[in-house]
Write an enzyme that holds these catalytic residues in place. Structure first.
Site, mmCIF file in Angstrom:
data_model
loop_
_atom_site.group_PDB
_atom_site.id
_atom_site.type_symbol
_atom_site.label_atom_id
_atom_site.label_comp_id
_atom_site.label_asym_id
_atom_site.label_seq_id
_atom_site.Cartn_x
_atom_site.Cartn_y
_atom_site.Cartn_z
ATOM 1 C CG HIS A 105 -6.296 9.746 6.774
ATOM 2 N ND1 HIS A 105 -5.022 9.413 6.385
ATOM 3 C CD2 HIS A 105 -6.868 8.601 7.222
ATOM 4 C CE1 HIS A 105 -4.828 8.128 6.587
ATOM 5 N NE2 HIS A 105 -5.936 7.613 7.091
ATOM 6 C CG ASP A 164 -6.679 4.028 2.474
ATOM 7 O OD1 ASP A 164 -7.008 3.557 3.591
ATOM 8 O OD2 ASP A 164 -5.699 4.773 2.337
ATOM 9 C CE LYS A 199 -1.044 0.897 4.740
ATOM 10 N NZ LYS A 199 -2.055 1.010 5.729
ATOM 11 C CG HIS A 200 -1.516 4.041 1.124
ATOM 12 N ND1 HIS A 200 -0.490 4.228 2.013
ATOM 13 C CD2 HIS A 200 -2.632 3.868 1.875
ATOM 14 C CE1 HIS A 200 -0.973 4.191 3.249
ATOM 15 N NE2 HIS A 200 -2.276 3.976 3.187
#
Length: 189
Positions: free
Chosen positions: A50, A120, A38-39
């Site tokens: 976020h 995600d 990830k990512h």
């Protein structure tokens, strides 16, 4: 080093990271532990998804140079791959990689990853500022497993999309096959 994600990285070169990832994946497989790359395709020096919408304007050539750690992990047999919510303009001008069919096609065809692709968290602000209903889009773009803290809404959205024929049932079936194969590896089958 000034990126918000830097403290969550190995903090070494791409080549050193690639070697470390290959060794870690091998060790995890031997211990019957699932792994997740990830990512995808990497944060680079971007904002935190976020909190905000992140955009990467790198060319496909520049992007490909940064993928060596993912390639090493895939060759080593990584179980899963998580796709970021970053808008990667080389794949899609508007949609983040997590909702971009072109990004998923690149993962499957160009990188040869045949394992489980995971989103995600679908409630991250970097995604909710783009769409308020990412669930069906996440499936149609090619994700096998969705991360959400609202499974009821996700299920309702996906079921409705199957009824509306926005999502073909064969896509759900293909994702289930990948998930069942992954589960079988944990059972030693």
């Amino acid at each position: 080093p000034n990126s918000f994600i830097y403290s969550r990285t190995l903090g070494v070169s791409i080549d050193e990271t690639s070697l470390a990832i290959a060794a870690m994946i091998k060790t995890m497989k031997e211990a019957n532990i699932l792994s997740c790359l990830k990512h995808f395709p990497g944060y680079n020096d971007n904002v935190d998804t976020h909190e905000a919408v992140a955009v990467d304007g790198s060319s496909i050539t520049e992007l490909t140079k940064r993928l060596k750690p993912f390639q090493a992990g895939i060759r080593a047999g990584a179980s899963t791959l998580m796709v970021s919510h970053i808008v990667i303009k080389a794949f899609d001008e508007k949609l983040p990689a997590s909702l971009s069919a072109k990004a998923h096609e690149f993962i499957r065809r160009e990188l040869g990853f045949q394992g489980v692709i995971i989103t995600d968290d679908l409630q991250m602000k970097g995604l909710t500022k783009i769409t308020d209903d990412p669930f069906a889009m996440a499936v149609t773009s090619g994700n096998d497993l969705l991360i959400t803290d609202d499974p009821t809404t996700a299920l309702e959205s996906i079921v409705q999309a199957v009824k509306d024929k926005t999502i073909d049932e064969s896509q759900i079936d293909a994702a289930l096959v990948r998930l069942f194969k992954l589960k079988a590896t944990l059972n030693g089958d």
